[in-house]
Structure formats: structure tokens, C-alpha cells
Design a protein around this motif. Structure first.
Motif, PDB file in Angstrom:
ATOM      1  N   UNK A 175     -42.040   4.144 -18.726  1.00 55.53           N
ATOM      2  CA  UNK A 175     -41.488   5.482 -18.578  1.00 55.53           C
ATOM      3  C   UNK A 175     -41.560   5.878 -17.107  1.00 55.53           C
ATOM      4  N   UNK A 176     -40.591   6.680 -16.628  1.00 53.30           N
ATOM      5  CA  UNK A 176     -40.654   7.134 -15.242  1.00 53.30           C
ATOM      6  C   UNK A 176     -41.921   7.954 -15.016  1.00 53.30           C
ATOM      7  N   UNK A 177     -42.471   7.858 -13.834  1.00 51.02           N
ATOM      8  CA  UNK A 177     -43.664   8.593 -13.489  1.00 51.02           C
ATOM      9  C   UNK A 177     -43.354   9.614 -12.417  1.00 51.02           C
ATOM     10  N   UNK A 178     -43.948  10.756 -12.517  1.00 54.75           N
ATOM     11  CA  UNK A 178     -43.754  11.822 -11.544  1.00 54.75           C
ATOM     12  C   UNK A 178     -45.017  11.926 -10.707  1.00 54.75           C
ATOM     13  N   UNK A 179     -44.868  11.808  -9.405  1.00 59.08           N
ATOM     14  CA  UNK A 179     -46.010  11.899  -8.506  1.00 59.08           C
ATOM     15  C   UNK A 179     -46.060  13.287  -7.899  1.00 59.08           C
ATOM     16  N   UNK A 180     -47.258  13.828  -7.814  1.00 61.97           N
ATOM     17  CA  UNK A 180     -47.449  15.145  -7.235  1.00 61.97           C
ATOM     18  C   UNK A 180     -47.821  14.977  -5.771  1.00 61.97           C
ATOM     19  N   UNK A 181     -46.915  15.367  -4.894  1.00 59.59           N
ATOM     20  CA  UNK A 181     -47.158  15.189  -3.471  1.00 59.59           C
ATOM     21  C   UNK A 181     -47.343  16.524  -2.740  1.00 59.59           C
ATOM     22  N   UNK A 182     -46.914  17.604  -3.351  1.00 56.76           N
ATOM     23  CA  UNK A 182     -47.061  18.906  -2.713  1.00 56.76           C
ATOM     24  C   UNK A 182     -48.511  19.377  -2.840  1.00 56.76           C
ATOM     25  N   UNK A 183     -49.121  19.812  -1.744  1.00 57.87           N
ATOM     26  CA  UNK A 183     -50.509  20.267  -1.821  1.00 57.87           C
ATOM     27  C   UNK A 183     -50.628  21.537  -2.663  1.00 57.87           C
ATOM     28  N   UNK A 184     -51.724  21.652  -3.362  1.00 52.27           N
ATOM     29  CA  UNK A 184     -51.975  22.828  -4.198  1.00 52.27           C
ATOM     30  C   UNK A 184     -52.867  23.787  -3.412  1.00 52.27           C
ATOM     31  N   UNK A 185     -52.259  24.809  -2.812  1.00 54.31           N
ATOM     32  CA  UNK A 185     -53.001  25.729  -1.958  1.00 54.31           C
ATOM     33  C   UNK A 185     -53.392  27.016  -2.692  1.00 54.31           C
ATOM     34  N   UNK A 186     -52.794  27.272  -3.840  1.00 53.69           N
ATOM     35  CA  UNK A 186     -53.074  28.498  -4.582  1.00 53.69           C
ATOM     36  C   UNK A 186     -53.623  28.131  -5.961  1.00 53.69           C
ATOM     37  N   UNK A 187     -54.382  29.049  -6.518  1.00 57.19           N
ATOM     38  CA  UNK A 187     -54.935  28.793  -7.855  1.00 57.19           C
ATOM     39  C   UNK A 187     -54.599  29.970  -8.772  1.00 57.19           C
ATOM     40  N   UNK A 188     -54.718  29.714 -10.057  1.00 53.82           N
ATOM     41  CA  UNK A 188     -54.410  30.707 -11.080  1.00 53.82           C
ATOM     42  C   UNK A 188     -55.520  30.651 -12.119  1.00 53.82           C
ATOM     43  N   UNK A 189     -56.043  31.798 -12.465  1.00 55.77           N
ATOM     44  CA  UNK A 189     -57.081  31.874 -13.484  1.00 55.77           C
ATOM     45  C   UNK A 189     -56.535  32.721 -14.624  1.00 55.77           C
ATOM     46  N   UNK A 190     -56.492  32.146 -15.827  1.00 57.17           N
ATOM     47  CA  UNK A 190     -55.923  32.847 -16.978  1.00 57.17           C
ATOM     48  C   UNK A 190     -56.925  32.894 -18.111  1.00 57.17           C
ATOM     49  N   UNK A 191     -56.880  33.968 -18.843  1.00 56.05           N
ATOM     50  CA  UNK A 191     -57.684  34.062 -20.065  1.00 56.05           C
ATOM     51  C   UNK A 191     -56.699  33.955 -21.234  1.00 56.05           C
ATOM     52  N   UNK A 192     -56.971  33.016 -22.137  1.00 57.34           N
ATOM     53  CA  UNK A 192     -56.098  32.762 -23.275  1.00 57.34           C
ATOM     54  C   UNK A 192     -56.905  32.808 -24.562  1.00 57.34           C
ATOM     55  N   UNK A 193     -56.237  33.104 -25.663  1.00 52.03           N
ATOM     56  CA  UNK A 193     -56.927  32.937 -26.942  1.00 52.03           C
ATOM     57  C   UNK A 193     -57.302  31.460 -27.119  1.00 52.03           C
ATOM     58  N   UNK A 194     -58.452  31.212 -27.704  1.00 53.62           N
ATOM     59  CA  UNK A 194     -58.926  29.833 -27.888  1.00 53.62           C
ATOM     60  C   UNK A 194     -57.906  28.999 -28.657  1.00 53.62           C
ATOM     61  N   UNK A 195     -57.235  29.608 -29.630  1.00 49.85           N
ATOM     62  CA  UNK A 195     -56.261  28.858 -30.429  1.00 49.85           C
ATOM     63  C   UNK A 195     -55.075  28.396 -29.575  1.00 49.85           C
TER      64      UNK A 195
END
Length: 67
Positions: free
Chosen positions: A17-37
Motif C-alpha cells: 500500500x502507498x505510504x504517506x510520510x510526514x515531513x512538515x514539522x509539528x510546531x503547534x499542539x491541540x489538547x481535547x477532552x472527549x467522552x471516553x466512548x
């Protein structure tokens, strides 16, 4: 399946299967609260990749889609 004596020309690569490589640096973050389900469902759907990468892929796909 190919062995070490085979060349790529002789190998059946149709199962790969084709593979996608992540080359862009991750400079920002996200914190989320979700229901456990919901988090459990996301983890189950990620199937084989880290669920955080799966969530990022979903966001990227949605943002790239024209409105």
C-alpha cells in the motif's frame, strides 16, 4: 513474497500500500477532552496506526476538502 535472491522486477508488489510520510514539522499542539466512548471508537478505527496520527489525518482530509 520475495527473498534476498530476487530482484524487484521479479517480485509481486501488488499487495503493498502507498505510504504517506510526514515531513512538515509539528510546531503547534491541540489538547481535547472527549467522552471516553468516542476516544475508544477513534482508537479502534485507527487500526494499526497511532490514534493521534489517525485524528490528524482526519483533520487534514476534512480541511483539504472543498466546501
Amino acid at each position: 513474497m520475495c527473498n534476498s535472491a530476487d530482484t524487484a522486477a521479479k517480485c509481486d508488489l501488488s499487495g503493498f500500500k502507498p505510504m504517506r510520510f510526514e515531513v512538515e514539522p509539528k510546531a503547534a499542539s491541540l489538547n481535547m477532552r472527549l467522552p471516553a466512548s468516542l476516544l475508544d471508537a477513534v482508537k479502534a478505527k485507527a487500526s494499526g496506526i497511532p490514534y493521534t496520527r489517525y485524528v490528524r489525518m482526519l483533520l487534514e482530509t476534512d480541511v483539504a476538502r472543498p466546501r
